[in-house]
Write a protein that holds these residues in place. Structure first.
Motif: not given
Length: 299
Positions: A95-121
């Motif tokens: 979320x820190x890096x996302x905000x540095x790039x101008x992202x809304x925190x709530x949007x970044x939080x949702x996308x993080x969940x998707x990426x964790x699943x997509x990359x099978x973290x």
């Protein structure tokens, strides 16, 4: 075009790290930047990002404009020296890096969940980075690089620390980003990965460009001078064929290296003399073989 480099040069004291580099990377294109350690790859990335200044006369533009701090917000950069904070949680960090790039925190939080699943973290967003395996930490670093959906990506050795399964997973995601229109430039010592991912290739040696162009065109320029063969013929008999320079075991078969590609017909006529051959494929050298040969020249 997205990225253009014209006559880019960088000198440190009396050492020229990069010399007159020219390169164009367009939307939806992957440029592989290869070379041995110290060839100038990371220096090139740092100049693009304005971490270090190129020598006077060098031109580096993004969409025809100088790369400003505002433009850098649209770039995703995965450095070779990983930059994760070990004692922060995955979520806090992303979320820190996302905000540095101008992202809304709530949007970044949702996308993080998707990426964790997509990359099978393997792990939770509340886990601290220091508890993750090297491979999973590498995936989290990639998420930090791409969560803001950059138009331009720089990936410095993205496959370091990944096993073959996770390397394939990351390659799949890089291809997906390319299909969405991102311009991508990456370096790797994994020539198989470079060959599979890259549309075009630039090879540096001691800061100088020694090869540049489409991957297929570069390979074809070396001629179809090797054959993969599976047959019952003795190696000594194959070596007796005029123009066969060497025969080496490769898996279930053998690799024959030829003086020129015309020799292939003589080899085929010999091994198929009874009307059947188990396996015969004549091809240019692999990118890995070209890389090793070019590095060895004048060493």
């Amino acid at each position: 075009m997205v990225l253009e480099l014209k006559n880019v040069t960088k000198t440190f004291g009396d050492k020229r790290a990069v010399s007159n580099l020219n390169m164009i990377v367009n939307p939806g294109q992957v440029m592989g930047l290869i070379g041995q350690n110290g060839a100038g790859k990371t220096t090139t990335f740092r100049m693009i990002l304005d971490f270090i200044k190129a020598d006077p006369g060098s031109v580096i533009t993004w969409k025809g404009k100088e790369i400003t701090p505002q433009i850098k917000q649209k770039i995703g950069f995965l450095p070779e020296e990983r930059g994760l904070y070990q004692k922060l949680t995955v979520e806090d960090q992303i979320l820190y890096f996302a905000e540095l790039h101008g992202m809304n925190r709530a949007d970044a939080k949702e996308k993080l969940k998707l990426w964790m699943d997509r990359l099978e973290v393997v792990g939770k967003v509340t886990d601290k980075v220091q508890t993750l395996s090297k491979g999973n930490a590498q995936k989290v670093q990639l998420i930090a690089t791409i969560i803001h959906e950059p138009e331009f990506l720089i990936l410095d050795e993205p496959f370091t620390g990944l096993d073959p399964v996770n390397t394939a997973l990351m390659m799949q995601e890089i291809n997906r980003l390319k299909e969405q229109g991102a311009a991508i430039i990456f370096s790797s010592h994994n020539m198989d990965g470079v060959e599979k991912l890259s549309d075009d290739l630039t090879m540096l040696k001691n800061g100088k460009t020694v090869l540049q162009g489409g991957v297929k065109e570069i390979r074809d320029s070396f001629g179809r001078t090797q054959i993969y063969l599976e047959s019952d013929d003795d190696t000594s008999d194959l070596l007796d064929i005029s123009g066969v320079e060497s025969v080496d075991k490769r898996g279930q078969g053998r690799i024959l290296r030829l003086e020129n590609e015309e020799v292939g017909l003589r080899v085929f006529e010999y091994v198929a003399r009874d009307g059947y051959v188990q396996s015969f494929m004549q091809a240019p050298p692999t990118l890995d073989e070209i890389f090793r040969a070019e590095v060895a020249i004048n060493e």
